[in-house]
Design a protein around this motif. Structure first.
Motif, PDB file in Angstrom:
ATOM      1  N   THR A 172       0.831  -1.218   0.000  1.00 48.59           N
ATOM      2  CA  THR A 172       0.000   0.000   0.000  1.00 48.59           C
ATOM      3  C   THR A 172       0.857   1.256   0.000  1.00 48.59           C
ATOM      4  O   THR A 172       0.323   2.363   0.111  1.00 48.59           O
ATOM      5  CB  THR A 172      -0.923   0.012   1.230  1.00 48.59           C
ATOM      6  OG1 THR A 172      -0.128  -0.044   2.420  1.00 48.59           O
ATOM      7  CG2 THR A 172      -1.875  -1.172   1.189  1.00 48.59           C
ATOM      8  N   GLY A 173       2.172   1.125  -0.099  1.00 51.65           N
ATOM      9  CA  GLY A 173       3.074   2.273  -0.149  1.00 51.65           C
ATOM     10  C   GLY A 173       4.384   1.861  -0.798  1.00 51.65           C
ATOM     11  O   GLY A 173       4.565   0.720  -1.247  1.00 51.65           O
ATOM     12  N   ASN A 174       5.329   2.810  -0.878  1.00 45.80           N
ATOM     13  CA  ASN A 174       6.631   2.530  -1.476  1.00 45.80           C
ATOM     14  C   ASN A 174       7.448   1.613  -0.560  1.00 45.80           C
ATOM     15  O   ASN A 174       7.405   1.723   0.674  1.00 45.80           O
ATOM     16  CB  ASN A 174       7.395   3.823  -1.721  1.00 45.80           C
ATOM     17  CG  ASN A 174       6.692   4.708  -2.728  1.00 45.80           C
ATOM     18  OD1 ASN A 174       6.049   4.211  -3.641  1.00 45.80           O
ATOM     19  ND2 ASN A 174       6.800   6.016  -2.565  1.00 45.80           N
ATOM     20  N   LEU A 175       8.209   0.709  -1.157  1.00 46.29           N
ATOM     21  CA  LEU A 175       9.052  -0.232  -0.417  1.00 46.29           C
ATOM     22  C   LEU A 175      10.474   0.324  -0.346  1.00 46.29           C
ATOM     23  O   LEU A 175      11.113   0.545  -1.375  1.00 46.29           O
ATOM     24  CB  LEU A 175       9.047  -1.605  -1.105  1.00 46.29           C
ATOM     25  CG  LEU A 175       9.922  -2.678  -0.452  1.00 46.29           C
ATOM     26  CD1 LEU A 175       9.422  -2.993   0.950  1.00 46.29           C
ATOM     27  CD2 LEU A 175       9.940  -3.937  -1.305  1.00 46.29           C
ATOM     28  N   ASN A 176      10.969   0.568   0.877  1.00 46.41           N
ATOM     29  CA  ASN A 176      12.331   1.054   1.086  1.00 46.41           C
ATOM     30  C   ASN A 176      13.186  -0.128   1.518  1.00 46.41           C
ATOM     31  O   ASN A 176      13.023  -0.676   2.614  1.00 46.41           O
ATOM     32  CB  ASN A 176      12.326   2.148   2.162  1.00 46.41           C
ATOM     33  CG  ASN A 176      13.699   2.801   2.321  1.00 46.41           C
ATOM     34  OD1 ASN A 176      14.704   2.305   1.819  1.00 46.41           O
ATOM     35  ND2 ASN A 176      13.726   3.918   3.022  1.00 46.41           N
ATOM     36  N   VAL A 177      14.131  -0.544   0.660  1.00 51.78           N
ATOM     37  CA  VAL A 177      14.953  -1.718   0.975  1.00 51.78           C
ATOM     38  C   VAL A 177      16.234  -1.340   1.706  1.00 51.78           C
ATOM     39  O   VAL A 177      17.092  -2.202   1.944  1.00 51.78           O
ATOM     40  CB  VAL A 177      15.284  -2.504  -0.312  1.00 51.78           C
ATOM     41  CG1 VAL A 177      14.026  -3.016  -0.957  1.00 51.78           C
ATOM     42  CG2 VAL A 177      16.060  -1.633  -1.299  1.00 51.78           C
ATOM     43  N   GLY A 178      16.397  -0.067   2.043  1.00 50.83           N
ATOM     44  CA  GLY A 178      17.528   0.342   2.880  1.00 50.83           C
ATOM     45  C   GLY A 178      18.887   0.097   2.272  1.00 50.83           C
ATOM     46  O   GLY A 178      19.836  -0.252   2.978  1.00 50.83           O
ATOM     47  N   GLY A 179      19.027   0.248   0.969  1.00 42.79           N
ATOM     48  CA  GLY A 179      20.315   0.055   0.318  1.00 42.79           C
ATOM     49  C   GLY A 179      20.651  -1.380  -0.009  1.00 42.79           C
ATOM     50  O   GLY A 179      21.725  -1.661  -0.555  1.00 42.79           O
TER      51      GLY A 179
END
Length: 654
Positions: A446-453
Motif C-alpha cells: 500500500t506504499g513505497n518499499l524502502n529496501v535500505g540500500g
C-alpha cells in the motif's frame, strides 16, 4: 390557489444526449438544435450533480395538511416549497395548492372499487349504503414543463390563427396528483435499511480483535443477496427491502470503526447503490424501459382517507379523522444544517458511557466495562491516587497496575514461562495481520518499499508491460550501441538513419542533411530562382535558366513546349486565369530559350515549368532529381512537379 391542476404543455421532441455539448468553432453556423443541445448538456450536468451527490426528496416546505371547507367538504392543502425528483430536476411550487377530496372522489368513482378497503370483518364484496371504509391515496409531486410567451413567427399567407405565433419560452412547472400507488423508492428504502443495519453492529473494546474485514463485507453482501440476485430494473422489485439484523458474532473494536465504516460505505457506493439507484446506468442516468418510476415523481405523504358508501357513490366521512402518514417521505437536509448539527448538535449526557475512541456517527459504541463520567459542568480534576481504591504512592519505572484485595496497586510485572519454540506456536496459518506481506505474494503493497540500500535478488526476467527487468536486460554504461547508433553508452553516436550511413562532419550554420546517393552529408541549402524571363518584344519572351548559380554549371538538355504552361490573369474572381498558347524555340545560347505567344499577351502573366520533364546534364537527368541531390530549392516551387514565375508586361502600364 389551484386545485392540483396543471396547465403544462409538454414538448413533443425526444430527449437530447446530455453528455454532449457544442464544439464552437470559428465560422460555425448555429441552429436551433445546437442551442438545444448546449442547454441539454448544462441542465444534464446540474441534474446529475444534484441527484448523484445530494439525493432527492423534499428540500423545503411542501407541508401536507387537511382542512375543512364548508359545503365543499375537506380539502388537502400543499404549502409552497421545493423538491428534487429522482432525475435531479428541481421542482418549485411557488404558491399553496389544494384539492377538494369529494370532488376528486366523484371524478374517480370507477377506480375506487378496486382500491377501497371495507372496514368490517369479514369484508363484504358489495358494501351497503353508509358502509365505512378506508382509501389510501398518495400525494405526489412531479416535474413538468410548459410552453409560454407566444411571439409572431414568419410563415406562408392564408395561415390559420393558431399558426401565427409560437411559444418563445419553456418554463419549469410542476404537477401535484393524488394517486392510488406510491412512487417507487428503491434507493430511499435501501438507504434507510442499510444505515439501520449498520447501527445494529456491536462495537466494543471488550474483544481482542474485530471480525475480519472481509467477513464483515461478506456479511453485508449475504444480507443483501435477495436484491443482488434480482435484475436491477425489474418491473416488480421486492416490496420491502429488509436486510434483517447482523449476526451476534459480528463485532468491531472501537479502534477499527473508521476502517470498517469506510469499507462498508465503499461497498455501498461501488456495488449496492448502482443496483438500487432506480434508473438505467448513464451520465445522467435515464429511465428504464418499463417506466416504473412514475414519471420521476416525489412522494409527499400517504393519506388514509375514511370514506362512506352513499347512494351517489363514495364520499369522505366527515366524522372520522384523516391520517397523514409522512414516514416514507424522502427529504434532503441541506449541508449547512448538517454542518451545524455535526459541530454543535450533540450534548454530553450525564452518567453515559465515556467513548475513548474517535466518534462514529451511525453505530453506537459500547465500552465494557463502562466508565461513569462526572456530572455536566463539574471540573475534571481528579487524580488516581485521590481515589479510595487506588494506592500508588511511589511507582517505579516498568511497574503496572494490579487489582488485588479490592484496590489497585503498583507492581513489577514478572514474565515467566510462555512459548519459547516457534514450532510450538499455534494459528500461524491465520491471515489476521493485515500489515504483513504474504509469502505467496497475494497481498499488494500500500506504499513505497524502502529496501535500505539492499538488493532485490533472484528476479525473473521481465516479459510484459509494467514488469521489472533484471540487470542483464537493462542497458548499462560501456555497453556497445547498435542499429543506427555506434560507440558505447552513455554517449552513443548517431551513425545512420534507418540503416543509411551519416557522414561524420562538423556542420556549419544554415546547413541541412542532404543525401548524395551514398550517405547523408551536411550541406548548405540553396534557394534559387529557376529562370529569368525577359520580354524580347511584343508576344515574345526570352527564358534564361540559371539552375545552380553562381556557376550555372547545369546545362538544360530538354525543354519543350509541353513542359511549359502560360496563363494570363483577367482580374475576374472565377476563373481568373486565361490560357495563352505558347511555343518553346531553342537558341544557340546555353540555357536560353525563346517563347513565342500564339495569343496576345496579358498585362499579368504566369509561367508554370514542369521540372519533372525538363532535363539537365549529360545523363539527361530530370531537373527535380538534380535539385534534390544538390540540395537546391527553387523559389515558386509550390507543388511537386511545378515551379511558377510571374511576369508583368508593358501592357500593365496602360
Amino acid at each position: 390557489m389551484s386545485c392540483f391542476t396543471s396547465k403544462s404543455v409538454a414538448t413533443d421532441e425526444g430527449e437530447l444526449d446530455s453528455t454532449k455539448h457544442v464544439n464552437f468553432t470559428l465560422g460555425m453556423v448555429l441552429g436551433v438544435q445546437d442551442l438545444k443541445q448546449e442547454f441539454a448538456y448544462l441542465t444534464g450536468r446540474d441534474q446529475s450533480l444534484t441527484r448523484n451527490l445530494l439525493g432527492y426528496g423534499t428540500v423545503r416546505g411542501l407541508r401536507v395538511e387537511v382542512e375543512p371547507d364548508g359545503a365543499k367538504g375537506r380539502r388537502v392543502e400543499i404549502a409552497p416549497g421545493v423538491a428534487v425528483n429522482p432525475r435531479g430536476q428541481l421542482i418549485c411550487v411557488p404558491a399553496a395548492q389544494c384539492a377538494y377530496l369529494n370532488d376528486w372522489l366523484v371524478a374517480n368513482q370507477e377506480k375506487l372499487a378496486d382500491n377501497v378497503q371495507i372496514v368490517s370483518s369479514p369484508p363484504v364484496v358489495s358494501p351497503p349504503a353508509n358502509a365505512s371504509a378506508e382509501l389510501k391515496l398518495y400525494v405526489t409531486l412531479c416535474y413538468r414543463e410548459c410552453q409560454t410567451d407566444n411571439v409572431p413567427i414568419p410563415g406562408e399567407p392564408c395561415r390559420s390563427e393558431d399558426e401565427l405565433t409560437a411559444p418563445s419560452r419553456i418554463k419549469d412547472d410542476f404537477q401535484l396528483e393524488l394517486r392510488f400507488e406510491s412512487p417507487a423508492q428503491r434507493e430511499e428504502n435501501a438507504v434507510r435499511d442499510f444505515v439501520g443495519w449498520l447501527e445494529q453492529v456491536q462495537i466494543t473494546d471488550a474483544i481482542p480483535a474485530s471480525t475480519p474485514l472481509d467477513d464483515f463485507l461478506k456479511t453485508i453482501r449475504d444480507a443483501a443477496q435477495g436484491w443482488l440476485g434480482s435484475p436491477p430494473f425489474a418491473s416488480s422489485p421486492p416490496s420491502d427491502f429488509m436486510l434483517g439484523a447482523p449476526p451476534a458474532s459480528l463485532q468491531i473494536r472501537a479502534a477499527d470503526v473508521c476502517e470498517y465504516m469506510r469499507a462498508a460505505f465503499r461497498l455501498w457506493v461501488t456495488e449496492l447503490r448502482p443496483i438500487w439507484f432506480g434508473r438505467k446506468y448513464g451520465c445522467p442516468p435515464e429511465k428504464n424501459e418499463q417506466q416504473i418510476f412514475n414519471d420521476d415523481c416525489v412522494l409527499l405523504a400517504e393519506l388514509r382517507l375514511p370514506v362512506v358508501k352513499t347512494a351517489s357513490g363514495w364520499k369522505v366521512d366527515e366524522t372520522a379523522e384523516i391520517i397523514i402518514n409522512e414516514q416514507e417521505r424522502p427529504f434532503v437536509v441541506h449541508l449547512r444544517m448538517l454542518q451545524e448539527w455535526l459541530l454543535c448538535g450533540t450534548k454530553p449526557i450525564q452518567n453515559s458511557a465515556v467513548v475513548t475512541s474517535p466518534p462514529v456517527i451511525s453505530p453506537p459504541i459500547v465500552i465494557s466495562p463502562p466508565i461513569t463520567s462526572p456530572p455536566i459542568n463539574q471540573p475534571h480534576n481528579h487524580t488516581l491516587d485521590s481515589l479510595s481504591d487506588v494506592t500508588v504512592p511511589a511507582p517505579q519505572n516498568g511497574q503496572v497496575l494490579f487489582f488485588e484485595n479490592n484496590e489497585w496497586i503498583a507492581k513489577t510485572l514478572i514474565v515467566s514461562g510462555g512459548v519459547t519454540k516457534h514450532s510450538d506456536l499455534t494459528g500461524l496459518g491465520d491471515d489476521d495481520h493485515k500489515q504483513y506481506l504474504l509469502i505467496n505474494g497475494s497481498r499488494a503493497l500500500t506504499g513505497n518499499l524502502n529496501v535500505g540500500g539492499n538488493l532485490i535478488a533472484n528476479l525473473s526476467a521481465g516479459t510484459g508491460n509494467g514488469e521489472a527487468v533484471i540487470f542483464e536486460q537493462a542497458i548499462k554504461q560501456a555497453d556497445a550501441a547498435g542499429g543506427d547508433l555506434s560507440g558505447a553508452y552513455p554517449n552513443p553516436v548517431v551513425s545512420g538513419l534507418d540503416g543509411n550511413p551519416v557522414k561524420a562532419a562538423s556542420p556549419k550554420a544554415g546547413e541541412v542533411l542532404t543525401w548524395n546517393g551514398q550517405a547523408w552529408i551536411s550541406q548548405i541549402a540553396l534557394m534559387l530562382s529557376l529562370a529569368t524571363i525577359t520580354r524580347f518584344k511584343e508576344n515574345q519572351y526570352e527564358v534564361w535558366f540559371n539552375i545552380d548559380a553562381p556557376g550555372n554549371l547545369a546545362q538544360v538538355k530538354t525543354f519543350k513546349t509541353a513542359h511549359l504552361v502560360v496563363s494570363g490573369e483577367n482580374n475576374n474572381s472565377d476563373p481568373f486565369l486565361d490560357p495563352i498558347p505558347a511555343k518553346v524555340i531553342p537558341t544557340p545560347n546555353r540555357n536560353v530559350f525563346k517563347i513565342d505567344l500564339l495569343k496576345p499577351e496579358a498585362a499579368l502573366m504566369r509561367f508554370d515549368f514542369d521540372i519533372t520533364k525538363i532535363t539537365v546534364g549529360t545523363n539527361d537527368q530530370p531537373l527535380i532529381k538534380y535539385a534534390q541531390e544538390n540540395n537546391i530549392r527553387f523559389a515558386g516551387h509550390s507543388e511537386k512537379n511545378k515551379v511558377t514565375i510571374f511576369v508583368r508586361s508593358p501592357k500593365s502600364l496602360d
